[in-house]
Design an enzyme around this catalytic site. Structure first.
Site, PDB file in Angstrom:
ATOM      1  N   HIS A   1       0.823  -1.206   0.000  1.00 15.99           N
ATOM      2  CA  HIS A   1       0.000   0.000   0.000  1.00 15.99           C
ATOM      3  C   HIS A   1       0.857   1.254   0.000  1.00 15.99           C
ATOM      4  O   HIS A   1       2.052   1.217   0.299  1.00 15.99           O
ATOM      5  CB  HIS A   1      -0.931   0.037   1.223  1.00 15.99           C
ATOM      6  CG  HIS A   1      -0.206   0.186   2.528  1.00 15.99           C
ATOM      7  ND1 HIS A   1       0.530  -0.831   3.100  1.00 15.99           N
ATOM      8  CD2 HIS A   1      -0.081   1.249   3.373  1.00 15.99           C
ATOM      9  CE1 HIS A   1       1.060  -0.414   4.230  1.00 15.99           C
ATOM     10  NE2 HIS A   1       0.708   0.853   4.420  1.00 15.99           N
TER      11      HIS A   1
ATOM     12  N   ASP B   1       0.445   4.916   1.990  1.00 13.10           N
ATOM     13  CA  ASP B   1      -0.347   5.308   3.163  1.00 13.10           C
ATOM     14  C   ASP B   1      -1.528   6.212   2.799  1.00 13.10           C
ATOM     15  O   ASP B   1      -1.357   7.223   2.101  1.00 13.10           O
ATOM     16  CB  ASP B   1       0.540   6.025   4.192  1.00 13.10           C
ATOM     17  CG  ASP B   1       1.527   5.073   4.839  1.00 13.10           C
ATOM     18  OD1 ASP B   1       1.164   3.901   5.049  1.00 13.10           O
ATOM     19  OD2 ASP B   1       2.664   5.501   5.120  1.00 13.10           O
TER      20      ASP B   1
ATOM     21  N   HIS C   1       4.679   0.054   0.365  1.00 16.97           N
ATOM     22  CA  HIS C   1       5.409  -0.747   1.346  1.00 16.97           C
ATOM     23  C   HIS C   1       4.512  -1.831   1.903  1.00 16.97           C
ATOM     24  O   HIS C   1       3.276  -1.788   1.767  1.00 16.97           O
ATOM     25  CB  HIS C   1       5.996   0.131   2.457  1.00 16.97           C
ATOM     26  CG  HIS C   1       4.988   0.981   3.170  1.00 16.97           C
ATOM     27  ND1 HIS C   1       4.445   2.112   2.615  1.00 16.97           N
ATOM     28  CD2 HIS C   1       4.434   0.859   4.406  1.00 16.97           C
ATOM     29  CE1 HIS C   1       3.590   2.664   3.467  1.00 16.97           C
ATOM     30  NE2 HIS C   1       3.566   1.913   4.560  1.00 16.97           N
TER      31      HIS C   1
ATOM     32  N   ARG D   1       4.805   6.549  14.052  1.00 22.16           N
ATOM     33  CA  ARG D   1       4.881   7.069  12.691  1.00 22.16           C
ATOM     34  C   ARG D   1       4.271   8.458  12.636  1.00 22.16           C
ATOM     35  O   ARG D   1       3.218   8.686  13.244  1.00 22.16           O
ATOM     36  CB  ARG D   1       4.102   6.131  11.756  1.00 22.16           C
ATOM     37  CG  ARG D   1       4.295   6.439  10.280  1.00 22.16           C
ATOM     38  CD  ARG D   1       3.434   5.544   9.399  1.00 22.16           C
ATOM     39  NE  ARG D   1       2.180   6.194   9.077  1.00 22.16           N
ATOM     40  CZ  ARG D   1       1.151   5.597   8.497  1.00 22.16           C
ATOM     41  NH1 ARG D   1       1.214   4.307   8.188  1.00 22.16           N
ATOM     42  NH2 ARG D   1       0.051   6.254   8.229  1.00 22.16           N
TER      43      ARG D   1
HETATM   44  C1  SIN Z   1       2.916   1.132   7.852  1.00 25.57           C
HETATM   45  O1  SIN Z   1       3.161   2.320   8.005  1.00 25.57           O
HETATM   46  O2  SIN Z   1       2.178   0.724   6.973  1.00 25.57           O
HETATM   47  C2  SIN Z   1       3.622   0.134   8.750  1.00 25.57           C
HETATM   48  C3  SIN Z   1       5.027  -0.060   8.330  1.00 25.57           C
HETATM   49  C4  SIN Z   1       5.760  -0.980   9.250  1.00 25.57           C
HETATM   50  O3  SIN Z   1       5.245  -1.347  10.302  1.00 25.57           O
HETATM   51  O4  SIN Z   1       6.899  -1.331   8.928  1.00 25.57           O
END
Ligand code: SIN
Length: 273
Positions: free
Chosen positions: A99, A101, A249, A264
Protein backbone atom coordinates in the site's frame (compact mmCIF):
# COMPACT_ATOMS: atom_id res chain seq x y z
CA UNK A 1 34.54 14.12 15.13
CA UNK A 2 31.34 12.70 13.53
CA UNK A 3 31.87 11.82 9.86
CA UNK A 4 29.88 14.03 7.46
CA UNK A 5 26.51 12.92 6.13
CA UNK A 6 26.84 10.27 3.42
CA UNK A 7 24.29 8.45 1.25
CA UNK A 8 24.64 4.68 0.60
CA UNK A 9 22.22 3.13 -1.91
CA UNK A 10 20.67 -0.16 -0.77
CA UNK A 11 19.82 -1.35 -4.29
CA UNK A 12 20.22 0.38 -7.67
CA UNK A 13 16.42 0.73 -7.80
CA UNK A 14 15.26 1.82 -4.36
CA UNK A 15 16.44 2.74 -0.88
CA UNK A 16 19.48 4.42 0.66
CA UNK A 17 21.03 4.39 4.11
CA UNK A 18 22.02 7.79 5.43
CA UNK A 19 25.05 7.84 7.71
CA UNK A 20 26.58 10.60 9.81
CA UNK A 21 23.46 12.49 10.81
CA UNK A 22 21.48 13.20 13.96
CA UNK A 23 17.86 13.78 12.91
CA UNK A 24 17.14 15.73 16.07
CA UNK A 25 19.78 18.37 15.19
CA UNK A 26 19.73 18.80 11.42
CA UNK A 27 21.44 21.70 9.73
CA UNK A 28 19.73 23.26 6.71
CA UNK A 29 22.41 21.78 4.45
CA UNK A 30 21.84 18.28 5.88
CA UNK A 31 18.09 18.67 5.49
CA UNK A 32 18.53 19.67 1.83
CA UNK A 33 20.73 16.63 1.19
CA UNK A 34 18.17 14.35 2.84
CA UNK A 35 15.35 15.79 0.70
CA UNK A 36 17.37 15.30 -2.47
CA UNK A 37 18.25 11.76 -1.44
CA UNK A 38 14.55 11.05 -0.83
CA UNK A 39 13.63 12.23 -4.33
CA UNK A 40 16.40 10.01 -5.77
CA UNK A 41 16.08 6.86 -3.65
CA UNK A 42 12.37 7.03 -2.62
CA UNK A 43 12.98 5.57 0.86
CA UNK A 44 15.74 6.44 3.34
CA UNK A 45 17.01 4.53 6.35
CA UNK A 46 18.74 5.94 9.44
CA UNK A 47 20.26 4.03 12.37
CA UNK A 48 20.73 4.90 16.05
CA UNK A 49 18.41 7.88 16.13
CA UNK A 50 17.44 9.12 19.57
CA UNK A 51 14.19 10.69 18.42
CA UNK A 52 11.54 11.01 21.12
CA UNK A 53 8.03 11.94 19.95
CA UNK A 54 8.52 15.72 20.13
CA UNK A 55 11.70 15.65 18.02
CA UNK A 56 10.20 13.10 15.66
CA UNK A 57 7.38 15.58 15.02
CA UNK A 58 9.84 18.44 14.52
CA UNK A 59 11.77 16.41 11.92
CA UNK A 60 8.54 15.49 10.10
CA UNK A 61 7.25 19.07 10.16
CA UNK A 62 10.32 20.25 8.23
CA UNK A 63 8.77 18.50 5.21
CA UNK A 64 5.25 19.86 5.70
CA UNK A 65 2.09 19.74 7.78
CA UNK A 66 1.64 16.58 9.87
CA UNK A 67 -1.72 14.89 9.44
CA UNK A 68 -3.94 12.91 11.80
CA UNK A 69 -4.69 9.36 10.66
CA UNK A 70 -8.37 8.87 9.67
CA UNK A 71 -8.75 5.67 11.69
CA UNK A 72 -6.22 5.92 14.49
CA UNK A 73 -6.65 8.24 17.48
CA UNK A 74 -2.86 8.63 17.81
CA UNK A 75 -0.80 8.87 20.97
CA UNK A 76 -2.14 10.71 24.05
CA UNK A 77 -1.56 14.43 23.52
CA UNK A 78 -0.11 13.83 20.01
CA UNK A 79 -2.98 12.95 17.66
CA UNK A 80 -0.69 13.19 14.61
CA UNK A 81 1.60 10.45 15.97
CA UNK A 82 0.40 6.95 15.10
CA UNK A 83 1.60 4.02 17.20
CA UNK A 84 2.71 1.03 15.13
CA UNK A 85 2.55 -1.86 17.54
CA UNK A 86 2.06 -5.63 17.58
CA UNK A 87 2.66 -8.11 20.39
CA UNK A 88 1.46 -11.53 21.58
CA UNK A 89 -2.08 -10.18 22.15
CA UNK A 90 -2.42 -8.67 18.69
CA UNK A 91 -4.85 -10.05 16.13
CA UNK A 92 -3.29 -8.04 13.32
CA UNK A 93 -0.33 -5.82 12.52
CA UNK A 94 -0.40 -2.54 10.60
CA UNK A 95 0.41 -2.52 6.90
CA UNK A 96 0.38 -6.22 6.09
CA UNK A 97 -0.30 -5.75 2.40
CA UNK A 98 1.22 -3.56 -0.32
CA UNK A 99 0.00 0.00 0.00
CA UNK A 100 0.74 3.70 -0.12
CA UNK A 101 -0.35 5.31 3.16
CA UNK A 102 -3.92 6.65 3.25
CA UNK A 103 -4.12 6.87 -0.56
CA UNK A 104 -7.89 7.18 -0.06
CA UNK A 105 -7.41 10.80 1.05
CA UNK A 106 -8.09 13.52 -1.55
CA UNK A 107 -4.58 14.79 -0.69
CA UNK A 108 -2.73 11.59 0.22
CA UNK A 109 0.38 11.91 2.40
CA UNK A 110 3.61 12.87 0.61
CA UNK A 111 5.69 10.95 3.09
CA UNK A 112 5.78 8.96 6.30
CA UNK A 113 8.48 8.67 8.93
CA UNK A 114 8.56 5.59 11.15
CA UNK A 115 10.86 5.09 14.12
CA UNK A 116 10.98 1.74 15.88
CA UNK A 117 12.02 1.55 19.52
CA UNK A 118 11.33 -2.15 20.09
CA UNK A 119 11.93 -4.86 17.50
CA UNK A 120 11.86 -8.66 17.51
CA UNK A 121 15.15 -10.61 17.45
CA UNK A 122 14.38 -11.64 13.89
CA UNK A 123 11.55 -10.78 11.51
CA UNK A 124 9.35 -7.71 11.31
CA UNK A 125 11.14 -6.41 8.20
CA UNK A 126 9.43 -3.91 5.91
CA UNK A 127 9.47 -4.23 2.11
CA UNK A 128 9.48 -1.12 -0.07
CA UNK A 129 8.80 -1.03 -3.82
CA UNK A 130 9.56 1.66 -6.39
CA UNK A 131 6.45 2.70 -8.34
CA UNK A 132 8.44 4.61 -11.00
CA UNK A 133 10.21 1.34 -11.80
CA UNK A 134 6.88 -0.53 -11.77
CA UNK A 135 5.40 1.94 -14.26
CA UNK A 136 8.48 1.98 -16.50
CA UNK A 137 8.60 -1.84 -16.64
CA UNK A 138 5.11 -2.04 -18.19
CA UNK A 139 4.83 -2.41 -21.96
CA UNK A 140 4.29 0.74 -23.99
CA UNK A 141 0.82 -0.54 -24.90
CA UNK A 142 -0.13 -1.01 -21.24
CA UNK A 143 1.30 2.38 -20.23
CA UNK A 144 -0.75 3.93 -23.03
CA UNK A 145 -3.89 2.26 -21.70
CA UNK A 146 -3.29 3.36 -18.10
CA UNK A 147 -2.20 6.97 -18.77
CA UNK A 148 -5.28 9.13 -18.35
CA UNK A 149 -7.34 6.56 -16.39
CA UNK A 150 -8.49 7.29 -12.85
CA UNK A 151 -9.38 4.96 -9.99
CA UNK A 152 -11.43 5.24 -6.82
CA UNK A 153 -9.56 4.76 -3.53
CA UNK A 154 -11.77 4.20 -0.49
CA UNK A 155 -10.68 3.86 3.14
CA UNK A 156 -13.98 2.39 4.33
CA UNK A 157 -13.57 -1.31 3.47
CA UNK A 158 -10.05 -1.59 4.90
CA UNK A 159 -10.51 0.53 8.03
CA UNK A 160 -13.85 -1.09 8.92
CA UNK A 161 -12.21 -4.53 8.66
CA UNK A 162 -9.36 -3.35 10.92
CA UNK A 163 -11.92 -2.08 13.45
CA UNK A 164 -13.86 -5.35 13.31
CA UNK A 165 -10.67 -7.35 13.94
CA UNK A 166 -9.53 -5.25 16.90
CA UNK A 167 -13.06 -4.86 18.30
CA UNK A 168 -13.16 -1.06 17.88
CA UNK A 169 -16.51 0.67 17.35
CA UNK A 170 -16.14 3.26 14.59
CA UNK A 171 -19.54 4.79 15.43
CA UNK A 172 -20.58 4.63 11.76
CA UNK A 173 -17.95 7.22 10.82
CA UNK A 174 -17.34 8.12 7.18
CA UNK A 175 -13.87 7.38 5.80
CA UNK A 176 -12.05 9.32 3.08
CA UNK A 177 -12.59 8.33 -0.51
CA UNK A 178 -11.10 9.94 -3.62
CA UNK A 179 -10.62 9.50 -7.35
CA UNK A 180 -6.94 9.60 -8.36
CA UNK A 181 -5.01 9.10 -11.60
CA UNK A 182 -3.82 5.50 -12.05
CA UNK A 183 -0.46 6.97 -13.10
CA UNK A 184 0.63 10.12 -11.26
CA UNK A 185 3.41 12.56 -11.97
CA UNK A 186 5.69 13.26 -9.04
CA UNK A 187 5.71 17.02 -8.32
CA UNK A 188 9.44 17.12 -7.50
CA UNK A 189 10.98 14.73 -10.02
CA UNK A 190 8.46 14.98 -12.87
CA UNK A 191 8.59 11.17 -13.21
CA UNK A 192 5.51 9.01 -13.68
CA UNK A 193 4.61 6.44 -11.02
CA UNK A 194 1.89 3.80 -10.73
CA UNK A 195 -0.60 4.87 -8.07
CA UNK A 196 -2.96 1.96 -7.34
CA UNK A 197 -2.70 -0.35 -4.35
CA UNK A 198 -4.51 -3.37 -3.01
CA UNK A 199 -5.35 -1.79 0.37
CA UNK A 200 -7.41 1.13 -0.91
CA UNK A 201 -7.98 1.06 -4.70
CA UNK A 202 -11.49 -0.24 -5.44
CA UNK A 203 -12.05 0.14 -9.18
CA UNK A 204 -10.95 1.95 -12.32
CA UNK A 205 -13.44 4.59 -13.38
CA UNK A 206 -15.25 4.11 -16.72
CA UNK A 207 -14.40 0.43 -17.23
CA UNK A 208 -16.78 -2.52 -16.84
CA UNK A 209 -16.30 -4.20 -13.44
CA UNK A 210 -14.65 -7.31 -14.92
CA UNK A 211 -12.07 -5.30 -16.91
CA UNK A 212 -11.33 -3.08 -13.91
CA UNK A 213 -10.85 -6.14 -11.67
CA UNK A 214 -8.58 -7.83 -14.21
CA UNK A 215 -6.39 -4.77 -14.76
CA UNK A 216 -6.11 -3.98 -11.04
CA UNK A 217 -5.28 -7.65 -10.34
CA UNK A 218 -2.51 -7.52 -12.93
CA UNK A 219 -1.13 -4.29 -11.47
CA UNK A 220 -1.29 -5.52 -7.86
CA UNK A 221 0.77 -8.58 -8.90
CA UNK A 222 3.12 -6.42 -10.96
CA UNK A 223 3.99 -3.92 -8.17
CA UNK A 224 5.07 -6.83 -5.95
CA UNK A 225 7.88 -7.89 -8.33
CA UNK A 226 11.11 -8.43 -6.36
CA UNK A 227 13.22 -6.35 -8.77
CA UNK A 228 11.36 -3.17 -7.73
CA UNK A 229 12.04 -3.80 -4.02
CA UNK A 230 14.33 -3.45 -1.08
CA UNK A 231 13.84 -4.94 2.38
CA UNK A 232 14.63 -3.13 5.61
CA UNK A 233 15.82 -4.98 8.70
CA UNK A 234 14.93 -2.85 11.72
CA UNK A 235 17.01 -2.34 14.83
CA UNK A 236 15.98 -0.38 17.93
CA UNK A 237 16.13 3.35 17.09
CA UNK A 238 16.08 2.81 13.32
CA UNK A 239 14.08 5.31 11.28
CA UNK A 240 12.65 4.86 7.79
CA UNK A 241 11.26 7.73 5.75
CA UNK A 242 9.40 6.96 2.52
CA UNK A 243 7.84 8.98 -0.27
CA UNK A 244 4.25 7.73 -0.62
CA UNK A 245 3.94 9.29 -4.08
CA UNK A 246 6.39 6.87 -5.71
CA UNK A 247 6.57 3.85 -3.37
CA UNK A 248 4.47 1.19 -1.76
CA UNK A 249 5.41 -0.75 1.35
CA UNK A 250 4.46 -3.99 3.03
CA UNK A 251 5.14 -4.77 6.70
CA UNK A 252 5.73 -8.44 7.50
CA UNK A 253 4.14 -9.90 10.66
CA UNK A 254 6.25 -13.02 11.03
CA UNK A 255 7.42 -12.42 14.63
CA UNK A 256 4.41 -13.36 16.79
CA UNK A 257 4.47 -13.63 19.82
CA UNK A 258 7.31 -11.08 19.95
CA UNK A 259 6.78 -7.33 20.24
CA UNK A 260 7.49 -4.75 17.57
CA UNK A 261 6.71 -1.16 18.46
CA UNK A 262 7.30 2.36 17.24
CA UNK A 263 5.72 5.61 16.09
CA UNK A 264 4.88 7.07 12.69
CA UNK A 265 4.25 10.62 11.57
CA UNK A 266 2.70 11.34 8.21
CA UNK A 267 3.13 14.48 6.10
CA UNK A 268 0.34 16.00 4.05
CA UNK A 269 0.71 15.76 0.28
CA UNK A 270 -1.07 17.28 -2.68
CA UNK A 271 -3.90 16.05 -4.91
CA UNK A 272 -2.20 13.61 -7.35
CA UNK A 273 -1.98 14.72 -10.99
C1 SIN B 1 2.92 1.13 7.85
O1 SIN B 1 3.16 2.32 8.01
O2 SIN B 1 2.18 0.72 6.97
C2 SIN B 1 3.62 0.13 8.75
C3 SIN B 1 5.03 -0.06 8.33
C4 SIN B 1 5.76 -0.98 9.25
O3 SIN B 1 5.25 -1.35 10.30
O4 SIN B 1 6.90 -1.33 8.93
Amino acid sequence: MTPPLSVHPVTPVIGAEIHGVDLSRLTDAEFATIRDALWTHCVLFFRDQDLPIERHKVFGARFGELVVHPNDPGVDGHPEVMPIHADRNSVRATGEQWHSDVSCDPRPPMGSILRMHTVPDTGGDTLFANMYAAYEALSERMRGLLDGLTAVHDGGPYYREVNRLVGRDDGGRAYPSAEHPVVRTHPETGRKALFVNQMFTQYIVGLPAGESRAILGLLFDHVARPDFQCRFRWRPDSVAMWDNRCTQHHAIWDYWPETRSGYRVTIRGEAPV
